[in-house]
Structures are given as C-alpha cells and as structure tokens.
Scaffold this active site. Structure first.
Site, PDB file in Angstrom:
ATOM      1  N   CYS A 134     -16.482   9.800  -0.200  1.00  0.00           N
ATOM      2  CA  CYS A 134     -16.239   8.784   0.819  1.00  0.00           C
ATOM      3  C   CYS A 134     -15.501   9.338   2.086  1.00  0.00           C
ATOM      4  O   CYS A 134     -14.706   9.881   2.061  1.00  0.00           O
ATOM      5  CB  CYS A 134     -15.342   7.584   0.178  1.00  0.00           C
ATOM      6  SG  CYS A 134     -14.526   6.359   1.380  1.00  0.00           S
ATOM      7  N   ASP A 179       0.701  -1.229   0.016  1.00  0.00           N
ATOM      8  CA  ASP A 179      -0.027   0.147  -0.096  1.00  0.00           C
ATOM      9  C   ASP A 179       0.823   1.403  -0.189  1.00  0.00           C
ATOM     10  O   ASP A 179       0.157   2.250   0.136  1.00  0.00           O
ATOM     11  CB  ASP A 179      -0.857  -0.118   1.261  1.00  0.00           C
ATOM     12  CG  ASP A 179      -2.372   1.012   1.270  1.00  0.00           C
ATOM     13  OD1 ASP A 179      -2.408   1.496  -0.082  1.00  0.00           O
ATOM     14  OD2 ASP A 179      -2.616   1.284   2.065  1.00  0.00           O
ATOM     15  N   CYS A 235     -26.651  -9.023  -3.750  1.00  0.00           N
ATOM     16  CA  CYS A 235     -26.452  -8.301  -2.239  1.00  0.00           C
ATOM     17  C   CYS A 235     -26.062  -6.690  -2.591  1.00  0.00           C
ATOM     18  O   CYS A 235     -25.308  -6.516  -3.550  1.00  0.00           O
ATOM     19  CB  CYS A 235     -25.505  -9.126  -1.412  1.00  0.00           C
ATOM     20  SG  CYS A 235     -25.411  -8.208  -0.118  1.00  0.00           S
ATOM     21  N   CYS A 255     -13.761   4.903   7.719  1.00  0.00           N
ATOM     22  CA  CYS A 255     -15.129   4.585   8.048  1.00  0.00           C
ATOM     23  C   CYS A 255     -15.070   3.160   7.758  1.00  0.00           C
ATOM     24  O   CYS A 255     -14.622   2.519   6.753  1.00  0.00           O
ATOM     25  CB  CYS A 255     -15.783   5.160   7.050  1.00  0.00           C
ATOM     26  SG  CYS A 255     -17.790   4.961   7.013  1.00  0.00           S
TER      27      CYS A 255
END
Length: 344
Positions: free
Chosen positions: A213, A133, A190, A240
C-alpha cells in the site's frame, strides 16, 4: 433516559461539526480478533510491529477499558473541494493525500471529542475516554457496529450519507446509551476501489496487504522501498487517495465543516524540485502543524526522489544527482535510482 440522552448526544455532536454520530457497545465487534490475527499472521502489517504487540487491546475494545458500557462513534468529513486525483497527472509535482494538505487531523478531531466528552459529563455524569487513531482501538469495526457505515472492499469505512472521506473518533463512556444497529454492506458487485490501486495492494476484497500500500510505503515503511513498488508509486509522496477517490458513494460526500482541512496552496501540488532540496530545518518549517512532520525529512525526501525518478522529467536529473551522496542511506539510494531512471 438512554434514548433521550443519546438524542442529545447526537445533536451536540452535529453542532460540534461531526457529520454523523452513532452508538455501539465495546463488545459489539466479536470478529475483530480473528481478522486481526489473520492479518498479522499473513505478515500484511509489514514493519508496523505495534499492531502485533497490541493485538489483545486492538482486537477487544472491552479490554482497553473494562468499565466502559458504550462507545460513541463519530465521523468528521474532510471531503476535498476539488478533484483529488488531478495532481497525479502532473509529473513534476508531488501528490499529497487529501487529509494531510493542511492541519493535523489528530489535534482537530481530538479537541472536538474532548468538548463533546466534557459536555456529556456535565449533562449526565459518568466517566469518559476519547480516542482518535492514536490508541489500539478498531475504529472502523466499531464504526460499522455502531451504524456509521460499513467497511468497504478497500477496508475503509463507507457511508451512504457521506461517502468515505471522513476521520473517525470515539468516546468511550461508563454511561449506558442505547446502541444503534450494525450497518450492512452496500458495496455490491462494485470493484472500483480494488481496480484503482496502483500497486495491487488488495489480495482479495476486504483484505489489504499494507506492504504494498502506497500509504504504508510512504509513511510507515523505513528504509528503501522495493524497486518494483517504487516504480508504481508515481508522484505520490505522502499517502494515497486512489481507492478512496474511486468509490461511487462519494457522490453523497458532505463538505468539510472546518476550513482548516482545505489544502494549503503550497501543499496542493508542490514542485518536486523544491521539496527535494529541503533540509531538516526547512522540512520542519514547511510542515509545522502537519501530520507529514511525523515521518521526518529523510523519509519524505526519499519519497520525493521516487517521484522524481518516475516523472520522466530529465530536467530533474540534476536535482536527484545532488542527493546521491546524502547522509541518509535510503535518500542516497533513492537519488541514485532516480538518476538511473531519468537516464533511461
């Protein structure tokens, strides 16, 4: 030789604490350049200019290191032991994303990757590079290509074996390892993750507008947040978890193997009043070794003040008022907004 070595790699990875290990080729993500270009063209990346600047590498892992023949993709669980959404119902507390309630995962995952890479060199030679990352690597797309899981409608990687609470890391190598098959989508009809988003950040399934976001707004976005969005942020002050927590596949979540991912008591549900009073030194001390330290005191306290404004707790009005003249313009603006909100 390739299959036998891969079996040894997987066994070694699991012994290091990873929950899953799969292999793909660097060029097994041909759809990434087009998807990334569309994302940037729509402006969904917001202030993350580095995404546009490094599109060539991020869109084509083979270009990042042309000599690489295989990518070992790994997942490390950080699944919470308790309900991660419980704190959202505590208006005088701050909600910190599960992954950031203790040590910085970048350091922890990278150390495991390096140990695995050193073992691989000792066993089979070749050259390696490890990423977690911090480089223009499309981890989620490579994870799906390798069979770790699939990118769900919330754009995060999901697995039938461990849900979606996992960090991803990769070991690029010049060794030729047998690739695994690509995982197919198991989201079906879903829409739980999409419905859970407080700010409607998903224009469509499998698409994320980062500008809406909360993770982006609390971590990457500099300056004041749009008032319509800050009112939807609730008490989420760093990241979040709503879309992740809503995924039904988490019923198969695997417990985190490293206790350093367990929440520090002082970060599990911290009082907003105490966080708002942090100066730079206090902020650095509290978040030493934490990924939160990266955003700095000003951006963090800005987030805390948005939470105070959303709290409905009139007792916090004086706390906000005390920061109305803060040297940082975004903090001062957030404090003034919070005071107005708490005055009704």
């Amino acid at each position: 030789m390739s299959e036998a070595l891969k079996g040894q790699v997987i066994a070694q990875a699991l012994s290091e604490g990873f929950v899953s290990c799969r292999v793909c080729r660097p060029w097994d993500v041909p759809d990434v350049p087009e998807r990334l270009a569309a994302f940037v063209e729509a402006g969904y990346h917001g202030q993350m200019g580095w995404m546009a600047e490094r599109m060539h590498w991020r869109g084509d892992p083979a270009a990042l290191w042309p000599e690489a023949r295989s990518v070992i993709m790994l997942a490390e669980s950080y699944a919470p032991a308790a309900d991660p959404m419980a704190v959202v119902g505590m208006p005088d507390r701050g909600a910190i994303s599960v992954y950031a309630r203790n040590r910085d995962y970048h350091d922890m995952v990278k150390k495991r990757l390096k140990r695995l890479a050193r073992w691989l060199i000792a066993e089979a030679g070749g050259e390696v590079k490890v990423f977690v990352d911090t480089a223009p690597v499309p981890e989620k797309a490579l994870g799906q290509a390798a069979g770790l899981g699939w990118q769900g409608k919330h754009t995060n990687l999901v697995s039938r074996d461990w849900g979606n609470w996992a960090f991803l890391g990769s070991v690029f190598t010049t060794l030729d390892l047998a690739p695994d098959g690509r995982e197919r989508d198991h989201c079906g009809s879903c829409r739980s993750c999409l419905a859970a988003c407080p700010t409607d950040a998903f224009p469509a399934p499998y698409q994320l507008d980062a500008r809406r976001c909360i993770s982006y707004l609390t971590i990457e976005h500099r300056g004041p947040v749009d008032e319509e969005l800050r009112a939807r942020m609730g008490n989420r002050i760093y990241g979040c978890d709503d879309c992740l927590a809503a995924c039904p596949w988490n019923k198969f979540a695997v417990a985190a193997s490293d206790m350093r991912y367990a929440a520090r008591p002082e970060l599990n549900s911290p009082y907003l009043a105490e966080l708002a009073m942090l100066d730079d030194a206090g902020f650095r001390s509290l978040f030493s070794g934490s990924p939160i330290k990266r955003i700095g005191r000003d951006r963090f306290v800005r987030n805390v003040l948005y939470a105070i404004g959303n709290s409905g707790e009139t007792a916090l009005r004086d706390v906000a008022a005390s920061l109305a003249d803060d040297p940082d313009p975004a903090v001062a603006d957030a404090a003034q907004w919070a005071v107005r909100r708490l005055r009704g």
